[in-house]
Design a protein around this motif. Structure first.
Motif, PDB file in Angstrom:
ATOM      1  N   GLU A   1       0.823  -1.214   0.000  1.00 41.01           N
ATOM      2  CA  GLU A   1       0.000   0.000   0.000  1.00 41.01           C
ATOM      3  C   GLU A   1       0.855   1.262   0.000  1.00 41.01           C
ATOM      4  O   GLU A   1       0.466   2.279  -0.570  1.00 41.01           O
ATOM      5  N   GLN A   2       2.007   1.204   0.662  1.00 40.26           N
ATOM      6  CA  GLN A   2       2.876   2.369   0.796  1.00 40.26           C
ATOM      7  C   GLN A   2       3.982   2.407  -0.267  1.00 40.26           C
ATOM      8  O   GLN A   2       4.861   3.256  -0.203  1.00 40.26           O
ATOM      9  N   HIS A   3       3.934   1.481  -1.201  1.00 41.06           N
ATOM     10  CA  HIS A   3       4.913   1.415  -2.303  1.00 41.06           C
ATOM     11  C   HIS A   3       6.347   1.308  -1.780  1.00 41.06           C
ATOM     12  O   HIS A   3       7.246   1.995  -2.250  1.00 41.06           O
ATOM     13  N   LYS A   4       6.533   0.424  -0.798  1.00 42.44           N
ATOM     14  CA  LYS A   4       7.842   0.159  -0.212  1.00 42.44           C
ATOM     15  C   LYS A   4       8.149  -1.319  -0.393  1.00 42.44           C
ATOM     16  O   LYS A   4       7.235  -2.123  -0.575  1.00 42.44           O
ATOM     17  N   THR A   5       9.399  -1.664  -0.281  1.00 44.46           N
ATOM     18  CA  THR A   5       9.708  -3.083  -0.267  1.00 44.46           C
ATOM     19  C   THR A   5       9.344  -3.635   1.115  1.00 44.46           C
ATOM     20  O   THR A   5       9.324  -2.894   2.103  1.00 44.46           O
ATOM     21  N   VAL A   6       9.073  -4.912   1.151  1.00 48.48           N
ATOM     22  CA  VAL A   6       8.760  -5.547   2.438  1.00 48.48           C
ATOM     23  C   VAL A   6       9.971  -5.424   3.363  1.00 48.48           C
ATOM     24  O   VAL A   6       9.823  -5.132   4.550  1.00 48.48           O
ATOM     25  N   ALA A   7      11.166  -5.613   2.824  1.00 47.69           N
ATOM     26  CA  ALA A   7      12.386  -5.522   3.650  1.00 47.69           C
ATOM     27  C   ALA A   7      12.537  -4.140   4.276  1.00 47.69           C
ATOM     28  O   ALA A   7      12.887  -4.027   5.458  1.00 47.69           O
ATOM     29  N   GLU A   8      12.262  -3.074   3.512  1.00 44.70           N
ATOM     30  CA  GLU A   8      12.342  -1.721   4.074  1.00 44.70           C
ATOM     31  C   GLU A   8      11.314  -1.522   5.187  1.00 44.70           C
ATOM     32  O   GLU A   8      11.617  -0.947   6.232  1.00 44.70           O
ATOM     33  N   HIS A   9      10.099  -2.008   4.947  1.00 45.01           N
ATOM     34  CA  HIS A   9       9.044  -1.815   5.943  1.00 45.01           C
ATOM     35  C   HIS A   9       9.325  -2.626   7.208  1.00 45.01           C
ATOM     36  O   HIS A   9       9.115  -2.141   8.318  1.00 45.01           O
ATOM     37  N   VAL A  10       9.824  -3.855   7.038  1.00 46.43           N
ATOM     38  CA  VAL A  10      10.202  -4.672   8.193  1.00 46.43           C
ATOM     39  C   VAL A  10      11.247  -3.931   9.019  1.00 46.43           C
ATOM     40  O   VAL A  10      11.134  -3.813  10.246  1.00 46.43           O
ATOM     41  N   THR A  11      12.272  -3.407   8.349  1.00 45.49           N
ATOM     42  CA  THR A  11      13.338  -2.699   9.057  1.00 45.49           C
ATOM     43  C   THR A  11      12.786  -1.490   9.798  1.00 45.49           C
ATOM     44  O   THR A  11      13.117  -1.263  10.973  1.00 45.49           O
ATOM     45  N   HIS A  12      11.932  -0.717   9.134  1.00 42.31           N
ATOM     46  CA  HIS A  12      11.333   0.445   9.783  1.00 42.31           C
ATOM     47  C   HIS A  12      10.547   0.029  11.028  1.00 42.31           C
ATOM     48  O   HIS A  12      10.689   0.628  12.101  1.00 42.31           O
ATOM     49  N   LEU A  13       9.738  -0.996  10.908  1.00 40.38           N
ATOM     50  CA  LEU A  13       8.916  -1.406  12.042  1.00 40.38           C
ATOM     51  C   LEU A  13       9.752  -1.971  13.182  1.00 40.38           C
ATOM     52  O   LEU A  13       9.409  -1.791  14.353  1.00 40.38           O
ATOM     53  N   LEU A  14      10.863  -2.633  12.858  1.00 40.69           N
ATOM     54  CA  LEU A  14      11.748  -3.110  13.920  1.00 40.69           C
ATOM     55  C   LEU A  14      12.348  -1.935  14.685  1.00 40.69           C
ATOM     56  O   LEU A  14      12.382  -1.941  15.921  1.00 40.69           O
ATOM     57  N   VAL A  15      12.800  -0.912  13.969  1.00 45.63           N
ATOM     58  CA  VAL A  15      13.329   0.290  14.630  1.00 45.63           C
ATOM     59  C   VAL A  15      12.224   0.912  15.487  1.00 45.63           C
ATOM     60  O   VAL A  15      12.442   1.259  16.651  1.00 45.63           O
ATOM     61  N   HIS A  16      11.054   1.045  14.921  1.00 44.53           N
ATOM     62  CA  HIS A  16       9.901   1.619  15.623  1.00 44.53           C
ATOM     63  C   HIS A  16       9.611   0.829  16.909  1.00 44.53           C
ATOM     64  O   HIS A  16       9.435   1.414  17.993  1.00 44.53           O
ATOM     65  N   GLY A  17       9.577  -0.484  16.791  1.00 46.20           N
ATOM     66  CA  GLY A  17       9.294  -1.325  17.943  1.00 46.20           C
ATOM     67  C   GLY A  17      10.371  -1.238  19.014  1.00 46.20           C
ATOM     68  O   GLY A  17      10.067  -1.202  20.213  1.00 46.20           O
ATOM     69  N   ILE A  18      11.631  -1.193  18.605  1.00 42.99           N
ATOM     70  CA  ILE A  18      12.723  -1.080  19.574  1.00 42.99           C
ATOM     71  C   ILE A  18      12.615   0.233  20.330  1.00 42.99           C
ATOM     72  O   ILE A  18      12.819   0.280  21.552  1.00 42.99           O
ATOM     73  N   LEU A  19      12.271   1.306  19.635  1.00 43.21           N
ATOM     74  CA  LEU A  19      12.091   2.594  20.319  1.00 43.21           C
ATOM     75  C   LEU A  19      10.961   2.501  21.348  1.00 43.21           C
ATOM     76  O   LEU A  19      11.061   3.065  22.444  1.00 43.21           O
ATOM     77  N   HIS A  20       9.899   1.787  21.021  1.00 44.00           N
ATOM     78  CA  HIS A  20       8.840   1.565  22.012  1.00 44.00           C
ATOM     79  C   HIS A  20       9.386   0.813  23.221  1.00 44.00           C
ATOM     80  O   HIS A  20       9.047   1.132  24.360  1.00 44.00           O
ATOM     81  N   LEU A  21      10.232  -0.187  22.979  1.00 47.17           N
ATOM     82  CA  LEU A  21      10.802  -0.962  24.088  1.00 47.17           C
ATOM     83  C   LEU A  21      11.699  -0.108  24.979  1.00 47.17           C
ATOM     84  O   LEU A  21      11.891  -0.427  26.152  1.00 47.17           O
ATOM     85  N   LEU A  22      12.237   0.970  24.430  1.00 48.50           N
ATOM     86  CA  LEU A  22      13.063   1.889  25.214  1.00 48.50           C
ATOM     87  C   LEU A  22      12.213   2.908  25.964  1.00 48.50           C
ATOM     88  O   LEU A  22      12.732   3.662  26.792  1.00 48.50           O
TER      89      LEU A  22
END
Length: 185
Positions: free
Chosen positions: A130-151
């Motif tokens: 939907e966002q015209h991104k690769t799955v790998a890019e979106h996975v990486t973004h969400l992992l960073v996002h999630g880690i920031l939540h964990l902090l």
């Protein structure tokens, strides 16, 4: 990060998730790189306090290996977990469960437990398209996002917190070779 502080990552998945998905998008090497880059970036921000680790002695934070759990699931389980955790009846892309251990316990443990991320790969794949991104890019973004939540960072607390968290994400992703995920493509 020093070699003595290499993060420990536990990757698991629902038996309904194809192992090829794990091997393609959630490799230990990728998760290690994303976690290390995120932690190094945040550690370099001398004026930033990590909300969930504000009472942990800086030397403990810097020298203990960090531990992260990552669980990959499908949309059915993702929906059930989101309903249970957040009272929202839909599968979301990522859920973050911070360890929130007291400082005195962290100081006694051999690793500093950050918490667990639960990734619903079905939603990640759909959003990437939907966002015209690769799955790998979106996975990486969400992992960073999630880690920031964990902090302890939370974009749902207001616009200032959202802007701060998105700024961190953009800077960290740039270090990982990924463009600003908030720009339309």
């Amino acid at each position: 990060m020093t070699s003595a502080a290499i993060p420990l990552i536990d990757i698991s998945a629902s038996e309904l998730v194809d192992t090829q998905i794990i091997e393609q998008f959630y490799t230990p090497q990728l998760l290690q790189k994303v976690l290390t880059t995120t932690l190094d970036f945040m550690q370099a921000q001398s004026d930033i306090v990590l909300p969930y680790f504000s009472e942990v002695e800086p030397s403990v934070w810097q020298h203990k290996p960090k531990q992260l759990g990552v669980y990959i699931t499908d949309a059915v389980e993702g929906r059930a977990l989101n309903l249970e955790a957040r009272d929202k009846d839909y599968a979301t892309n990522i859920l973050s469960y911070p360890s929130e251990l007291p400082a005195f316990i962290i100081e006694q443990m051999p690793e500093l437990a950050l918490g667990e991320l639960i990734v619903c790969h079905d939603v990640v794949k759909q959003q990437a398209a939907e966002q015209h991104k690769t799955v790998a890019e979106h996975v990486t973004h969400l992992l960073v996002h999630g880690i920031l939540h964990l902090l302890g960072f939370d974009h749902e607390l207001g616009q200032a917190q959202q802007d701060e968290m998105e700024g961190f994400e953009i800077a960290i992703l740039e270090q990982l070779g990924i463009g600003n995920p908030y720009l339309a493509r």
